[in-house]
Design an enzyme around this catalytic site. Structure first.
Site, PDB file in Angstrom:
ATOM      1  N   ASP A 162       0.855  -1.195   0.000  1.00  0.00           N
ATOM      2  CA  ASP A 162       0.000   0.000   0.000  1.00  0.00           C
ATOM      3  C   ASP A 162       0.884   1.236   0.000  1.00  0.00           C
ATOM      4  O   ASP A 162       1.753   1.381   0.866  1.00  0.00           O
ATOM      5  CB  ASP A 162      -0.906  -0.010   1.240  1.00  0.00           C
ATOM      6  CG  ASP A 162      -2.021   1.033   1.148  1.00  0.00           C
ATOM      7  OD1 ASP A 162      -2.279   1.544   0.039  1.00  0.00           O
ATOM      8  OD2 ASP A 162      -2.632   1.328   2.193  1.00  0.00           O
ATOM      9  N   HIS A 196      -3.958  13.969   0.619  1.00  0.00           N
ATOM     10  CA  HIS A 196      -4.239  13.085   1.752  1.00  0.00           C
ATOM     11  C   HIS A 196      -3.110  13.150   2.784  1.00  0.00           C
ATOM     12  O   HIS A 196      -3.366  13.314   3.982  1.00  0.00           O
ATOM     13  CB  HIS A 196      -4.424  11.649   1.263  1.00  0.00           C
ATOM     14  CG  HIS A 196      -4.560  10.643   2.357  1.00  0.00           C
ATOM     15  ND1 HIS A 196      -5.673  10.565   3.170  1.00  0.00           N
ATOM     16  CD2 HIS A 196      -3.718   9.660   2.801  1.00  0.00           C
ATOM     17  CE1 HIS A 196      -5.516   9.583   4.045  1.00  0.00           C
ATOM     18  NE2 HIS A 196      -4.337   9.023   3.847  1.00  0.00           N
ATOM     19  N   GLU A 246     -10.888   3.928   2.961  1.00  0.00           N
ATOM     20  CA  GLU A 246      -9.916   4.713   2.190  1.00  0.00           C
ATOM     21  C   GLU A 246     -10.194   4.454   0.724  1.00  0.00           C
ATOM     22  O   GLU A 246     -10.179   3.312   0.265  1.00  0.00           O
ATOM     23  CB  GLU A 246      -8.476   4.325   2.565  1.00  0.00           C
ATOM     24  CG  GLU A 246      -8.120   4.760   3.977  1.00  0.00           C
ATOM     25  CD  GLU A 246      -6.626   4.630   4.312  1.00  0.00           C
ATOM     26  OE1 GLU A 246      -5.962   3.753   3.734  1.00  0.00           O
ATOM     27  OE2 GLU A 246      -6.145   5.420   5.147  1.00  0.00           O
ATOM     28  N   GLU A 282      -9.208   4.112  -2.769  1.00  0.00           N
ATOM     29  CA  GLU A 282      -7.931   3.865  -3.439  1.00  0.00           C
ATOM     30  C   GLU A 282      -8.174   3.115  -4.746  1.00  0.00           C
ATOM     31  O   GLU A 282      -9.239   2.540  -4.964  1.00  0.00           O
ATOM     32  CB  GLU A 282      -7.006   3.003  -2.561  1.00  0.00           C
ATOM     33  CG  GLU A 282      -6.821   3.564  -1.155  1.00  0.00           C
ATOM     34  CD  GLU A 282      -5.614   2.983  -0.413  1.00  0.00           C
ATOM     35  OE1 GLU A 282      -4.714   2.418  -1.070  1.00  0.00           O
ATOM     36  OE2 GLU A 282      -5.587   3.109   0.818  1.00  0.00           O
ATOM     37  N   ASP A 294      -9.610   0.397   1.214  1.00  0.00           N
ATOM     38  CA  ASP A 294      -8.678  -0.028   2.262  1.00  0.00           C
ATOM     39  C   ASP A 294      -9.249   0.378   3.622  1.00  0.00           C
ATOM     40  O   ASP A 294      -9.020   1.490   4.096  1.00  0.00           O
ATOM     41  CB  ASP A 294      -7.315   0.634   2.020  1.00  0.00           C
ATOM     42  CG  ASP A 294      -6.246   0.072   2.931  1.00  0.00           C
ATOM     43  OD1 ASP A 294      -6.438  -1.037   3.447  1.00  0.00           O
ATOM     44  OD2 ASP A 294      -5.217   0.747   3.116  1.00  0.00           O
ATOM     45  N   GLN A 321      -5.169   2.106  14.840  1.00  0.00           N
ATOM     46  CA  GLN A 321      -4.009   2.519  14.041  1.00  0.00           C
ATOM     47  C   GLN A 321      -3.152   3.552  14.787  1.00  0.00           C
ATOM     48  O   GLN A 321      -1.923   3.453  14.834  1.00  0.00           O
ATOM     49  CB  GLN A 321      -4.513   3.103  12.716  1.00  0.00           C
ATOM     50  CG  GLN A 321      -3.421   3.512  11.737  1.00  0.00           C
ATOM     51  CD  GLN A 321      -4.007   4.166  10.471  1.00  0.00           C
ATOM     52  OE1 GLN A 321      -5.226   4.223  10.289  1.00  0.00           O
ATOM     53  NE2 GLN A 321      -3.140   4.648   9.602  1.00  0.00           N
ATOM     54  N   TYR A 332       0.815   2.289  15.651  1.00  0.00           N
ATOM     55  CA  TYR A 332       1.659   2.439  14.457  1.00  0.00           C
ATOM     56  C   TYR A 332       3.112   2.843  14.723  1.00  0.00           C
ATOM     57  O   TYR A 332       3.964   2.729  13.853  1.00  0.00           O
ATOM     58  CB  TYR A 332       1.006   3.376  13.435  1.00  0.00           C
ATOM     59  CG  TYR A 332       1.289   4.854  13.611  1.00  0.00           C
ATOM     60  CD1 TYR A 332       2.218   5.486  12.775  1.00  0.00           C
ATOM     61  CD2 TYR A 332       0.648   5.602  14.588  1.00  0.00           C
ATOM     62  CE1 TYR A 332       2.475   6.833  12.920  1.00  0.00           C
ATOM     63  CE2 TYR A 332       0.900   6.940  14.727  1.00  0.00           C
ATOM     64  CZ  TYR A 332       1.818   7.561  13.900  1.00  0.00           C
ATOM     65  OH  TYR A 332       2.075   8.895  14.047  1.00  0.00           O
ATOM     66  N   LYS A 358      -5.326  -1.966   9.960  1.00  0.00           N
ATOM     67  CA  LYS A 358      -5.471  -1.956   8.503  1.00  0.00           C
ATOM     68  C   LYS A 358      -5.730  -3.327   7.897  1.00  0.00           C
ATOM     69  O   LYS A 358      -6.146  -3.398   6.743  1.00  0.00           O
ATOM     70  CB  LYS A 358      -4.184  -1.414   7.862  1.00  0.00           C
ATOM     71  CG  LYS A 358      -3.682  -0.104   8.413  1.00  0.00           C
ATOM     72  CD  LYS A 358      -4.565   1.058   8.069  1.00  0.00           C
ATOM     73  CE  LYS A 358      -4.410   1.460   6.623  1.00  0.00           C
ATOM     74  NZ  LYS A 358      -5.159   2.714   6.358  1.00  0.00           N
ATOM     75  N   THR A 380      -4.868   6.484  -0.175  1.00  0.00           N
ATOM     76  CA  THR A 380      -6.117   7.242  -0.254  1.00  0.00           C
ATOM     77  C   THR A 380      -5.992   8.367  -1.273  1.00  0.00           C
ATOM     78  O   THR A 380      -5.031   9.128  -1.249  1.00  0.00           O
ATOM     79  CB  THR A 380      -6.438   7.844   1.127  1.00  0.00           C
ATOM     80  OG1 THR A 380      -6.393   6.787   2.079  1.00  0.00           O
ATOM     81  CG2 THR A 380      -7.798   8.500   1.136  1.00  0.00           C
TER      82      THR A 380
END
Ligand code: CA
Length: 425
Positions: free
Chosen positions: A135, A142, A208, A210, A242, A249, A253, A262, A358
């Site tokens: 990804d 974004h 998201e 995409e 997504d 998150q 992360y 995710k 995104t």
């Protein structure tokens, strides 16, 4: 034989106005007709055409295909692995067979009876077995919005962002086809003002918007793909939702990036539109300043003008369009994605999937996630039949659509439908 992209072409198969699937598209997918096994198909209008039946009836015999098994396989990987000269020849052959002036298939009642099926009568399946999934994070709008919200409005973009297409390796096992219900994930989230996490269903369920491309020609470990050669390795594109749990998150992360926030589900359109079908819709991308390193430089138009939209449909209610964006806004293009991905010698395989990140546009109505549309929940969106949304609620259906339009030819991807189910007890 008339070029499959010719705007003047029309088919003996009916195509409703504003269909995503005129004869100029010829996308590829996998369908399961009732009582039969999944098999490769294409689509014109509201009709799917079973390629295994066309193969049975010798319609591909003029093409130089040794491995006829590709027309009977439950995923498109082996078909895609034939390579562009052959997959393009199949697309051209299908265009000829569906042409209104061509009676070869149309007059063959027995073959038509088995090959030509209403799309409503088949179940669409995952088009490919995804080996690896990457990804990217390639929309400057974004990345700027997210950086403004969670980093620093004055330094929204990280220092590397304009020098390389930022990306991460995702999870392939949870990529599923449009129509699949996704349960609200549970996980660790840290409430504001607390130092310790709690456990429960995500409160910040997001989509998201995409698009993803699929590689059709692999490389060996150690080999690199240049921007000049990149498109030779790309079979086609699909639409990609997504899904993201923003609270999970945000807590997890650091320092290694996205993980359980995710990988609980990403939903794709069942149709892969070939790069060749998208050829008429090429456009230049945004100016890249500062100049990128030589291995990321490219020539020609590498972006595509593809209109995107997202709707939210609460259970039993009318859908509200919440976002209209465009693929052409992406700062980094697919040739740069592949050149960067392989610059260190990382090998790629047929059927690997690479999402764009995104795709947000420059205006508030063009942001590709609820995180941005509701500005982290501070600006709820009004829905058509009353109510509002900061993030996605249980039993909401998220619908994404994508199409390119030029010279009255509309090349679309169909819908990505994601139904959000309550968390599992
Ligand atoms: Ca993403």
């Amino acid at each position: 034989m008339i070029n499959a992209n010719n705007p003047a072409l029309s088919s003996w198969i009916p195509v409703p106005p504003d269909s995503d699937f005129p004869i100029q598209n010829i996308p590829f997918g996998i369908a399961k007709p009732q009582g039969k096994t999944p098999r490769p198909v294409t689509r014109v209008g509201e009709t799917v055409i079973d390629l295994s039946v066309l193969a049975d009836n010798g319609f591909f015999d003029e093409l130089d295909i040794d491995n006829y098994g590709v027309f009977y396989a439950p995923v498109l990987n082996d078909f895609i692995a034939l390579g562009k000269p052959l997959t393009n020849a199949v697309r051209q052959r299908l265009s000829d067979l569906f042409n209104k002036d061509n009676q070869e298939l149309h007059s063959n009642t027995e073959a038509c009876k088995h090959a030509v099926l209403p799309v409503k009568g088949v179940e669409m399946m995952m088009p490919v077995e995804v080996g690896d999934y990457t990804d990217f994070y390639s929309s400057i709008e974004h990345a700027t919005n997210i950086g403004t919200m969670i980093r620093d409005p004055k330094n929204a973009l990280s220092p590397n962002w304009k020098h390389l297409p930022v990306g991460y390796h995702g999870r392939a096992s949870s990529i599923v086809v449009s129509g699949t219900g996704i349960h609200r994930p549970k996980g660790q989230r840290k409430p504001p003002g607390s130092d310790v996490p709690e456990f429960g269903p995500t409160r910040l369920f997001d989509f998201e918007l995409e698009m993803a491309f699929i590689t059709g020609k692999g490389t060996k470990l150690g080999a690199r793909i240049t921007t000049e050669k990149a498109e030779e390795h790309i079979f086609g594109m699909l639409l990609f939702n997504d899904l993201s749990a923003r609270d999970i998150q945000t807590w997890e992360y650091v320092p290694l990036g996205p993980f359980l926030g995710k990988n609980f589900g990403s939903v794709v359109s069942p149709w892969i539109v070939t790069l060749e079908a998208l050829e008429p819709f090429r456009v230049a991308g945004p100016l890249q300043e500062p100049k990128v390193l030589p291995y990321l430089q490219f020539t020609g138009n590498r972006n595509f003008d593809i209109q995107l939209e997202v709707g939210i449909q609460p259970e039993g209610c009318e859908e509200t369009t919440v976002c209209k964006s465009n693929y052409k806004y992406l700062y980094w293009n697919i040739s740069q994605h592949l050149a960067h991905h392989t610059v260190n010698g990382c090998n790629i395989n047929v059927g690997d999937m690479y999402a764009s990140g995104t795709i947000s546009g420059p205006t508030a109505g063009s942001y590709g996630s609820m995180m941005e549309l509701s500005w982290r929940g501070t600006k709820p969106l009004k829905l058509k039949e009353g109510g509002e949304r900061k993030f996605i609620e249980d039993n909401d259906t998220i619908v994404m659509r994508a199409h390119a339009l030029k010279n009255n030819v509309r090349i679309g991807f169909g819908e990505v439908v994601t139904r959000v189910l309550p968390a599992i007890k």
